[in-house]
Design a protein around this motif. Sequence first.
Motif, PDB file in Angstrom:
ATOM      1  N   CYS A 408       0.851  -1.183   0.000  1.00 26.07           N
ATOM      2  CA  CYS A 408       0.000   0.000   0.000  1.00 26.07           C
ATOM      3  C   CYS A 408       0.888   1.235   0.000  1.00 26.07           C
ATOM      4  CB  CYS A 408      -0.899   0.006   1.230  1.00 26.07           C
ATOM      5  SG  CYS A 408      -0.036   0.380   2.746  1.00 26.07           S
ATOM      6  N   LYS A 409       0.250   2.369  -0.170  1.00 27.28           N
ATOM      7  CA  LYS A 409       0.998   3.621  -0.108  1.00 27.28           C
ATOM      8  C   LYS A 409       0.558   4.353   1.156  1.00 27.28           C
ATOM      9  CE  LYS A 409       1.410   8.068  -2.534  1.00 27.28           C
ATOM     10  NZ  LYS A 409       2.296   8.521  -1.504  1.00 27.28           N
ATOM     11  N   VAL A 410       1.550   4.806   1.906  1.00 29.15           N
ATOM     12  CA  VAL A 410       1.233   5.554   3.120  1.00 29.15           C
ATOM     13  C   VAL A 410       1.494   7.028   2.864  1.00 29.15           C
ATOM     14  CG1 VAL A 410       1.996   6.012   5.494  1.00 29.15           C
ATOM     15  CG2 VAL A 410       1.610   3.668   4.739  1.00 29.15           C
ATOM     16  N   LYS A 411       0.555   7.841   3.242  1.00 32.70           N
ATOM     17  CA  LYS A 411       0.697   9.281   3.037  1.00 32.70           C
ATOM     18  C   LYS A 411       0.480   9.999   4.358  1.00 32.70           C
ATOM     19  CE  LYS A 411      -1.323  13.026   0.381  1.00 32.70           C
ATOM     20  NZ  LYS A 411      -2.340  13.429  -0.573  1.00 32.70           N
ATOM     21  N   LEU A 412       1.460  10.805   4.760  1.00 28.22           N
ATOM     22  CA  LEU A 412       1.322  11.561   6.006  1.00 28.22           C
ATOM     23  C   LEU A 412       0.481  12.800   5.762  1.00 28.22           C
ATOM     24  CD1 LEU A 412       5.030  11.430   7.254  1.00 28.22           C
ATOM     25  CD2 LEU A 412       3.132   9.963   7.955  1.00 28.22           C
ATOM     26  N   VAL A 413      -0.440  13.057   6.662  1.00 27.46           N
ATOM     27  CA  VAL A 413      -1.251  14.276   6.541  1.00 27.46           C
ATOM     28  C   VAL A 413      -1.206  15.046   7.859  1.00 27.46           C
ATOM     29  CG1 VAL A 413      -2.781  13.261   4.813  1.00 27.46           C
ATOM     30  CG2 VAL A 413      -3.406  13.144   7.223  1.00 27.46           C
ATOM     31  N   GLU A 414      -1.683  16.274   7.815  1.00 28.82           N
ATOM     32  CA  GLU A 414      -1.636  17.124   8.996  1.00 28.82           C
ATOM     33  C   GLU A 414      -2.647  16.659  10.048  1.00 28.82           C
ATOM     34  OE1 GLU A 414      -1.697  21.384   8.327  1.00 28.82           O
ATOM     35  OE2 GLU A 414      -0.897  21.049   6.331  1.00 28.82           O
ATOM     36  N   PRO A 415      -2.337  16.928  11.326  1.00 30.71           N
ATOM     37  CA  PRO A 415      -3.270  16.544  12.389  1.00 30.71           C
ATOM     38  C   PRO A 415      -4.634  17.188  12.195  1.00 30.71           C
ATOM     39  CG  PRO A 415      -1.193  17.267  13.316  1.00 30.71           C
ATOM     40  CD  PRO A 415      -1.129  17.564  11.857  1.00 30.71           C
ATOM     41  N   LYS A 416      -5.638  16.519  12.687  1.00 27.75           N
ATOM     42  CA  LYS A 416      -7.018  17.016  12.710  1.00 27.75           C
ATOM     43  C   LYS A 416      -7.600  17.271  11.314  1.00 27.75           C
ATOM     44  CE  LYS A 416      -6.941  18.702  17.384  1.00 27.75           C
ATOM     45  NZ  LYS A 416      -5.618  19.116  17.850  1.00 27.75           N
ATOM     46  N   THR A 417      -6.984  16.695  10.283  1.00 27.37           N
ATOM     47  CA  THR A 417      -7.553  16.884   8.954  1.00 27.37           C
ATOM     48  C   THR A 417      -8.423  15.694   8.564  1.00 27.37           C
ATOM     49  OG1 THR A 417      -5.554  15.986   7.968  1.00 27.37           O
ATOM     50  CG2 THR A 417      -5.726  18.370   8.063  1.00 27.37           C
ATOM     51  N   ILE A 418      -8.280  14.584   9.292  1.00 28.59           N
ATOM     52  CA  ILE A 418      -9.126  13.433   8.998  1.00 28.59           C
ATOM     53  C   ILE A 418     -10.378  13.536   9.845  1.00 28.59           C
ATOM     54  CG2 ILE A 418      -9.301  10.924   9.254  1.00 28.59           C
ATOM     55  CD1 ILE A 418      -6.346  10.828   8.378  1.00 28.59           C
ATOM     56  N   GLU A 419     -11.482  13.369   9.168  1.00 26.94           N
ATOM     57  CA  GLU A 419     -12.780  13.581   9.800  1.00 26.94           C
ATOM     58  C   GLU A 419     -12.970  12.700  11.032  1.00 26.94           C
ATOM     59  OE1 GLU A 419     -17.373  13.121   8.500  1.00 26.94           O
ATOM     60  OE2 GLU A 419     -15.902  13.299   6.890  1.00 26.94           O
ATOM     61  N   ARG A 420     -13.445  13.313  12.107  1.00 29.82           N
ATOM     62  CA  ARG A 420     -13.731  12.571  13.329  1.00 29.82           C
ATOM     63  C   ARG A 420     -15.233  12.370  13.421  1.00 29.82           C
ATOM     64  NH1 ARG A 420      -8.969  13.414  13.226  1.00 29.82           N
ATOM     65  NH2 ARG A 420      -7.585  13.941  14.941  1.00 29.82           N
ATOM     66  N   SER A 421     -15.628  11.249  13.983  1.00 31.00           N
ATOM     67  CA  SER A 421     -17.027  11.149  14.359  1.00 31.00           C
ATOM     68  C   SER A 421     -17.058  10.502  15.713  1.00 31.00           C
ATOM     69  CB  SER A 421     -17.811  10.348  13.323  1.00 31.00           C
ATOM     70  OG  SER A 421     -17.369   9.021  13.334  1.00 31.00           O
ATOM     71  N   MET A 422     -18.006  10.861  16.515  1.00 29.12           N
ATOM     72  CA  MET A 422     -18.029  10.376  17.888  1.00 29.12           C
ATOM     73  C   MET A 422     -18.216   8.862  17.933  1.00 29.12           C
ATOM     74  SD  MET A 422     -17.136  12.642  19.760  1.00 29.12           S
ATOM     75  CE  MET A 422     -17.536  12.037  21.419  1.00 29.12           C
ATOM     76  N   GLY A 423     -18.983   8.334  17.024  1.00 27.42           N
ATOM     77  CA  GLY A 423     -19.197   6.892  17.007  1.00 27.42           C
ATOM     78  C   GLY A 423     -18.063   6.201  16.281  1.00 27.42           C
ATOM     79  N   LYS A 424     -18.424   5.332  15.378  1.00 26.48           N
ATOM     80  CA  LYS A 424     -17.386   4.643  14.628  1.00 26.48           C
ATOM     81  C   LYS A 424     -16.942   5.560  13.490  1.00 26.48           C
ATOM     82  CE  LYS A 424     -18.869   0.118  15.911  1.00 26.48           C
ATOM     83  NZ  LYS A 424     -20.101  -0.632  15.832  1.00 26.48           N
ATOM     84  N   ALA A 425     -15.683   5.887  13.516  1.00 21.39           N
ATOM     85  CA  ALA A 425     -15.173   6.801  12.503  1.00 21.39           C
ATOM     86  C   ALA A 425     -15.287   6.166  11.119  1.00 21.39           C
ATOM     87  CB  ALA A 425     -13.735   7.134  12.815  1.00 21.39           C
ATOM     88  N   LYS A 426     -15.491   6.999  10.150  1.00 21.08           N
ATOM     89  CA  LYS A 426     -15.540   6.491   8.780  1.00 21.08           C
ATOM     90  C   LYS A 426     -14.112   6.324   8.291  1.00 21.08           C
ATOM     91  CE  LYS A 426     -17.824   7.351   4.390  1.00 21.08           C
ATOM     92  NZ  LYS A 426     -17.654   5.953   4.057  1.00 21.08           N
ATOM     93  N   ARG A 427     -13.677   5.097   8.312  1.00 22.15           N
ATOM     94  CA  ARG A 427     -12.262   4.808   8.076  1.00 22.15           C
ATOM     95  C   ARG A 427     -11.941   4.440   6.629  1.00 22.15           C
ATOM     96  NH1 ARG A 427      -9.967   6.986  12.253  1.00 22.15           N
ATOM     97  NH2 ARG A 427     -10.176   5.890  14.216  1.00 22.15           N
ATOM     98  N   VAL A 428     -12.969   4.115   5.867  1.00 18.82           N
ATOM     99  CA  VAL A 428     -12.701   3.553   4.551  1.00 18.82           C
ATOM    100  C   VAL A 428     -13.428   4.339   3.467  1.00 18.82           C
ATOM    101  CG1 VAL A 428     -12.937   1.502   3.111  1.00 18.82           C
ATOM    102  CG2 VAL A 428     -12.438   1.253   5.546  1.00 18.82           C
ATOM    103  N   ILE A 429     -12.690   4.702   2.437  1.00 26.05           N
ATOM    104  CA  ILE A 429     -13.317   5.310   1.266  1.00 26.05           C
ATOM    105  C   ILE A 429     -13.027   4.377   0.090  1.00 26.05           C
ATOM    106  CG2 ILE A 429     -13.350   7.300  -0.280  1.00 26.05           C
ATOM    107  CD1 ILE A 429     -12.328   8.960   2.150  1.00 26.05           C
TER     108      ILE A 429
END
Lengths: 434, 143
Positions: A408-429
């Motif tokens: 796979c390819k790993v890409k570093l991104v800035e903190p707090k840019t990945i959407e949070r949700s209180m329940g189960k986070a949406k981890r897969v697109i």
Amino acid sequence: MIYNDEYETMPREALEAIQLRRLQQTVERVYNTVPFYRKKFDEAGVRPEDIKSLDDLKRLPFTTKQDLRDNYPFGLFAVPMSQIVRIHASSGTTGKPTVVGYTRRDIKTWSELMARALAAAGVSQNDIIHNAYGYGLFTGGLGVHYGAETLGASVIPVSGGNTKRQITIMKDFRPTVLTCTPSYSLHLWEVAQEMGVDFKRDLAIRVGIFGAEPWSERMRQEIEDKLGIDAIDIYGLSEVLGPGVAVECIEAKDGLHIFEDHFIPEIIDPETGEVLPYGETGELVLTTITKEGIPLIRYRTRDISALYKEPCKCGRTMVRMARVTGRTDDMLIVRGVNVFPSQIESVLMQHEEVAPHYVIIVDRQKALDVLEVQVEVTERLFSDEVRKLQELERRIEKDIKETLGISCKVKLVEPKTIERSMGKAKRVIDKRQI
Amino acid sequence: MKVIQISIFLENRAGRLAEVTKTLASANINIRALSLADTSDFGILRLIVDDTEKAFKVLRENGFTVGKTEVIAVEVPDRPGGLAAIMDILAKENINVEYMYAFVQQSGKGAVILFRINELDRAIDVLTKNGVAVLPGEKVYKL
Ligand SMILES: [Zn+2]
């Protein structure tokens, strides 16, 4: 300490003989008392008398959470309501809740299994248990409570919430055992800090029994370091019983012993339903073999685990299941390989330069599935050299390849840019157009 | 003799760099030197500012991933081969330069170059002994 020496250390052969007898009785009973099972067994062309060995279990059809919902609320109960003494229900985050009923004997069994679980964590009648699992429809609070009383320990039924008051109670009543979710234990620690209360210095807690949500070895380390306690993993689900289906022993802290005199575990490939050998990772399937209120045949837990048969140093002969790292609900198939987001998460947890916030993007380029994992760097930059950050990406890619078997390819991104949700986070697109 | 540099992790997204400069400008912080190292995915922006602590604080408050790194500022004579001579001194001593970039200086005799070196103390020692001017932090921030 072992609460029930006779059963917990029983030689495998004797244990398996008991399992077969109890399985046959259960299958016979559900076939005759629950129309749902009769119909399913008939459709699968299998009759109770076909179960001649434990291996025949795999001939029986699975039961799913959807089956429980379709028969909401009491359709799968195997006894008349007059014999049910307790009702619990799981929270219905998606769809209807699932409802379970217990007979008097079911409550007694559950109490004993929870007593066994507490004892495996090193708890005795001399302990005071601070039980911060929620009391109510959720099985956690009452499950631990009855187990504690059966063991003879003192239980503080503090339930969830009002964290500051909980800290005060822990200071004044001096409980030695904490039971709650692993994340709540860290929350308790934070609030204690704010109140100027130091877990190690001011409180008497020496062991915590944590469950009801997936956690990791890294989280165990964090809890043990911060709270200064032993952190023990416990497993259970309300459909099958509640807490007390399996527990780690404090001697090994390496996999959870399943109380096999009451449940038969299997690991299956969640796609094909095929039973997998010991040691392989897949979906945990449980069959209850003593339950009266709502017996479950080959219940698909959706929890990802693996089973290990190797003897344990605590002396228990019961198989161990690997710590549950996630759920099959969000399983992906990439290039024919089953990929669980939780597996990727456990790899990320081993790299302290990144936060456990990630998103998995699957796409198809020229008929080939490509997997990209975007992960947030930690809030404080640990290196300002591009080369070192690229090395980190490569290192994580390599670890994922070793764990999942695909690149796979790993890409570093800035903190707090990945959407949070209180329940189960949406981890897969999943962008694939199939 | 060391200079504190601020490093910021940036994803290659449109406008992200502008957000850094805007954040600093609204806090009245001046950028003295700047360099951007990037890949196709992300970049590292390195800054020397007139108020390092304040910059570090406002950037973090605004959600940037910030780090601090020690570098040295060296005055390079304004003549052909000025920089080459300095590189030569370091090479002879086997001192490895991770990266370097130039200072934005309005006027004056020579250029000021910032060096990131792992063996910082040894580099300062070697350069000073060879008559190269290594500028102290307080001076650099006010340049
Ligand atoms: Zn054990």
